[in-house]
Write an enzyme that holds these catalytic residues in place. Structure first.
Site, mmCIF file in Angstrom:
data_model
loop_
_atom_site.group_PDB
_atom_site.id
_atom_site.type_symbol
_atom_site.label_atom_id
_atom_site.label_comp_id
_atom_site.label_asym_id
_atom_site.label_seq_id
_atom_site.Cartn_x
_atom_site.Cartn_y
_atom_site.Cartn_z
ATOM 1 C CE LYS A 1 -6.450 2.566 -26.123
ATOM 2 N NZ LYS A 1 -6.382 2.563 -24.055
ATOM 3 C CE1 TYR B 1 -4.189 -0.269 -0.818
ATOM 4 C CE2 TYR B 1 -4.453 -1.919 0.965
ATOM 5 C CZ TYR B 1 -4.830 -1.265 0.481
ATOM 6 O OH TYR B 1 -6.108 -1.642 0.427
ATOM 7 C CD GLU C 1 -4.711 4.726 1.246
ATOM 8 O OE1 GLU C 1 -5.404 5.539 1.612
ATOM 9 O OE2 GLU C 1 -5.937 3.996 0.162
ATOM 10 C CB THR D 1 -4.265 4.084 -22.014
ATOM 11 O OG1 THR D 1 -4.223 3.929 -23.730
ATOM 12 C CG2 THR D 1 -5.661 4.399 -22.171
ATOM 13 N NE ARG E 1 -5.155 -4.383 -20.351
ATOM 14 C CZ ARG E 1 -5.915 -4.074 -20.804
ATOM 15 N NH1 ARG E 1 -6.817 -2.929 -21.256
ATOM 16 N NH2 ARG E 1 -5.342 -4.684 -22.215
ATOM 17 C CG ASP F 1 -8.379 10.369 -23.771
ATOM 18 O OD1 ASP F 1 -6.685 9.653 -23.967
ATOM 19 O OD2 ASP F 1 -9.341 9.371 -23.752
#
Ligand code: DSN
Length: 421
Positions: A234, A59, A61, A231, A240, A205
């Site tokens: 691609k 974790y 955060e 992203t 991903r 985008d």
């Protein structure tokens, strides 16, 4: 590839005989099919290894130097590398590499720029936009007032004069550029100019074209747009995930809209793998790869058109094209075409074309892209063969013996180009 990948599944074989067959079958499927889904790619072994690392256990955060958990020194190190590499790749002032996906990056950007009920102009999904750009049942369409723009009926390309008219009429807070099924170059400067004129934020985008933008083979929105999302999986050929870029002055608020605004703990294994992919993208050979994607798209488009197929807008400037099935095969739907090609080992997705009269589950088009085949080493000669295979299968109207013969050719092509050594 199969042998190496099977060896890596030894631990899974010990604990989960139900999942193991799917893992093995997917390795075989990817090796033995021609992947033409424009948004997919094959990551490097280094990215795969990092993705499967112990970073998934942690974790973290918060952000580097400001975490809510102890033990984050290695997390800070990889996230800093990832952010710095994005800055070098795209020339942006600030990067946030925590978005779990492109849609998550977009949500954070909307939270930064819009209040519920505010107006945003974006490309209609039916004309090549993306569901996270304002589809009615998506959070973007549920929270905001979306004014869609469409492509020009004659050229089937973006009509900037129409966007300007809509912007003047509707006074949007955000003008969104970017697409998931648009084959032509986007004039980001023009979007920024229109946004400036009406006092809107230009949000770009670049999910599909990020690899080309990073290497200067597509114009970049980074110098002029207020916020840029993407992203990483691609054309950028990473794991991903998503990312956001902006000017330093917006950094604090953008970061807060990602965490804690819309996400909790970051996927640190994914961020580490993003860092590795960004290092790969900074190498000179990545530009050669991107140029080959474009060359391959041209070869595929020319091959299809020379056999009498129609492409939306007449061709492509990018890694993808939209095949309009109607003129050559009036009775064939995108769904049928996707299924027949799939049986032959050629993987594409059915796609709406502008003003499509068929439903999204049927469609009159196919979207076809070249990033994944280029990764495995296909060049123009192979793409011409792929165009011929697609044409043969479609023209046969799904004839089983034609599909079987095409499948044989697909397997022999795939065997010549292994994905993982
Ligand atoms: N679903 C992706 C695509 O295929 O374009 C976009 O998120």
């Amino acid at each position: 590839m199969t042998i190496a990948a099977r060896a890596r599944f030894e631990a899974v074989a010990d604990v989960d005989p139900e999942i193991l067959p799917a893992l093995r079958a997917e390795v075989d499927r990817q090796q033995n099919t021609i992947e033409l889904i424009a948004s997919e790619n094959h990551v490097s072994q280094a990215v795969l290894e990092t993705l499967g690392s112990v970073f998934t256990n942690k974790y973290a955060e918060g952000y580097p130097g400001r975490r809510y958990y102890g033990g984050c020194a290695n997390m800070d190190s990889v996230e800093d590398f990832a952010r710095d590499r994005v800055k070098k790749l795209f020339g942006c002032e600030h990067a946030n590499v925590q978005p779990h996906s492109g849609a998550s990056a977009n949500i954070a950007a909307y939270l930064y720029a819009l209040q519920p009920g505010d107006t945003m102009l974006s490309l209609s999904l039916a004309h090549g936009g993306h569901l996270s750009h304002g589809l009615k049942v998506n959070i973007s369409g549920l929270l905001y007032n979306i004014v869609p723009y469409e492509v020009d009926p004659k050229t089937e390309q973006i009509d900037y004069a129409n966007i300007r008219d809509l912007a003047r009429e509707h006074k949007p807070k955000v003008i969104l550029s970017g697409a998931s099924a648009y084959p032509r170059t986007l004039d980001f400067d023009k979007f920024s100019e229109i946004a400036d004129e009406v006092g809107a934020l230009h949000m770009a985008d670049i999910a599909h074209i990020a690899g080309m933008v990073a290497t200067g083979l597509h114009p970049s929105p980074v110098p002029t747009a207020g916020v840029v999302t993407s992203t990483t999986h691609k054309t950028l050929r990473g794991p991903r995930g998503g990312l956001i870029m902006c000017k330093e002055e917006h950094a604090k608020k953008i970061d807060s809209r990602v965490f804690p605004g819309s996400q909790g703990g970051p996927l640190m294994h994914c961020i580490a793998a993003k860092a590795v992919a960004f290092a790969e993208a900074l190498k000179p050979e990545f530009k050669i790869y991107q140029q080959q994607i474009l060359n391959n798209a041209q070869a595929l488009a020319e091959g299809l058109v020379s056999k009498g197929n129609r492409l939306v807008s007449g061709g492509t400037d990018t890694h993808l094209m939209l095949l309009d099935l109607r003129p050559a095969y009036p009775d064939v739907t995108g769904k049928q075409a996707e299924d027949w090609l799939g049986e032959a080992g050629i993987i594409v997705n059915k796609n709406m074309i502008p003003w499509d009269e068929r439903k999204p589950t049927q469609t009159s088009g196919l979207r076809i892209g070249t990033p994944a085949t280029t990764t495995r080493g296909f060049k123009e000669g192979e793409m011409t063969k792929v165009a011929d295979l697609i044409d043969r299968v479609l023209r046969s109207q799904g004839d089983p013996s034609t599909i079987e013969a095409a499948h044989g050719d697909v397997l022999s092509l795939c065997e010549q180009f292994p994905i993982y050594g």
